[in-house]
Design a protein around this motif. Structure first.
Motif, short mmCIF file in Angstrom:
data_model
loop_
_atom_site.label_atom_id
_atom_site.label_comp_id
_atom_site.label_asym_id
_atom_site.label_seq_id
_atom_site.Cartn_x
_atom_site.Cartn_y
_atom_site.Cartn_z
N HIS A 76 -1.12 -0.79 -8.21
CA HIS A 76 -2.49 -1.07 -7.78
C HIS A 76 -3.40 0.07 -8.23
N THR A 97 -9.05 1.50 -1.94
CA THR A 97 -8.11 0.42 -2.22
C THR A 97 -8.46 -0.84 -1.46
N TYR A 102 0.82 -1.21 0.00
CA TYR A 102 0.00 0.00 0.00
C TYR A 102 0.86 1.27 0.00
N ASP A 111 -8.46 7.19 -0.87
CA ASP A 111 -7.70 6.19 -1.61
C ASP A 111 -7.47 4.94 -0.78
N HIS A 128 -3.36 3.90 -7.12
CA HIS A 128 -1.92 4.12 -6.97
C HIS A 128 -1.34 4.37 -8.37
#
Length: 272
Positions: free
Chosen positions: A55, A196, A30, A192, A58
């Motif tokens: 990801h 995510t 992450y 985010d 990202h």
């Protein structure tokens, strides 16, 4: 670098690096990007040509046409398999290896499950996915936990306060606290995080099946844990480790933050 255009998902951006010839699909932790593994230049990058994927939420990867409700429902597992289908279209069907750090290990493990006959090696660092992590299980799958996660995301002070308390009880170390704090200091960054973790909530590897496939196909498996990692420690993965026949397991004198020059030096100096 390039993009995979995955129907029903969007554009998955990847970085290319490494001086080796063997292809490796890599999935970061992450708050990073697919370039995260570039520091492993003396060890892994000597042997592999890495395709490091960003990801979603990202780097340059971007969902196409997804509503907030779809994101909160989660990405279906079959779309992970589509990564490799699209990669084959660009680079040809061939054998490959996979690598994952932290939450990125979930995707790497699912690819082992989907393509065991084509995978040469799997390298996992501080991996999520080998055991149920109660914190994520509550935030992602319990109604009250999902509600709490949403409230914390919307608040300017709850998230920093929660992090400070986790650090105070040594649930996270100083380096992880600093990284995490820098990822929640604006509303966009908090969203985010929220999006995510919700997007990947359904990506649960079948670890018993994966262990059987690794043994059956004689896939080289390297597992690396931080001795001081309270997030994804080695002890939580012991049932998985014990079911493997020839795994290479390392516990290094580090915390959760493993993908560093220090790890590169450790790996390159291992006895041959």
């Amino acid at each position: 670098m390039g993009f995979l255009h995955i129907d029903g998902l969007g554009k998955a951006h990847y970085h290319e690096y490494g001086t080796g010839s063997k292809p490796m699909l890599a999935f970061h932790g992450y708050g990073m990007t697919g370039r995260q593994f570039h520091v492993l230049e003396k060890s892994i990058l000597n042997d592999f040509h890495v395709y490091g994927f960003d990801h979603f939420f990202h780097g340059e990867s971007a969902l196409t046409g997804w509503s907030e409700q779809q994101i909160l429902t989660g990405m279906p597992r079959h779309l992970v398999k589509a990564y490799v289908k699209e990669w084959f279209k660009l680079h040809g069907r061939q054998r490959f290896s996979v690598m994952g750090y932290s939450i990125g290990a979930n995707i790497a493990l699912i690819l082992v499950e989907e393509y065991p006959g084509l995978i040469d090696e799997v390298i996992l660092m501080a991996p999520d996915g080998l055991a149920v992590y109660k914190g994520f299980e509550i935030l992602m799958h319990k109604p009250w936990g999902r509600y709490m996660f949403k409230v914390v995301t919307k608040s300017k002070w709850l998230a920093p306060s929660l992090l400070k308390n986790l650090k105070r009880v040594n649930f996270i170390d100083d380096s992880l606290y600093t990284i995490a704090y820098n990822e929640i200091d604006t509303e966009k960054k908090r969203l985010d995080v929220y999006y995510t973790l919700n997007l990947i909530r359904l990506l649960k590897p079948d670890v018993q099946k994966i262990a059987e496939l690794i043994n059956q196909h004689d896939i080289k498996c390297t597992l690396i844990f931080g001795k001081h990692d309270n997030l994804f420690p080695k002890k939580a993965a012991l049932p998985f480790i014990s079911s493997l026949q020839n795994a290479h397991v390392h516990e290094v004198d580090m915390g959760h933050w493993l993908v560093t020059k220090q790890l590169d030096e450790y790996l390159v100096n291992l006895p041959q």
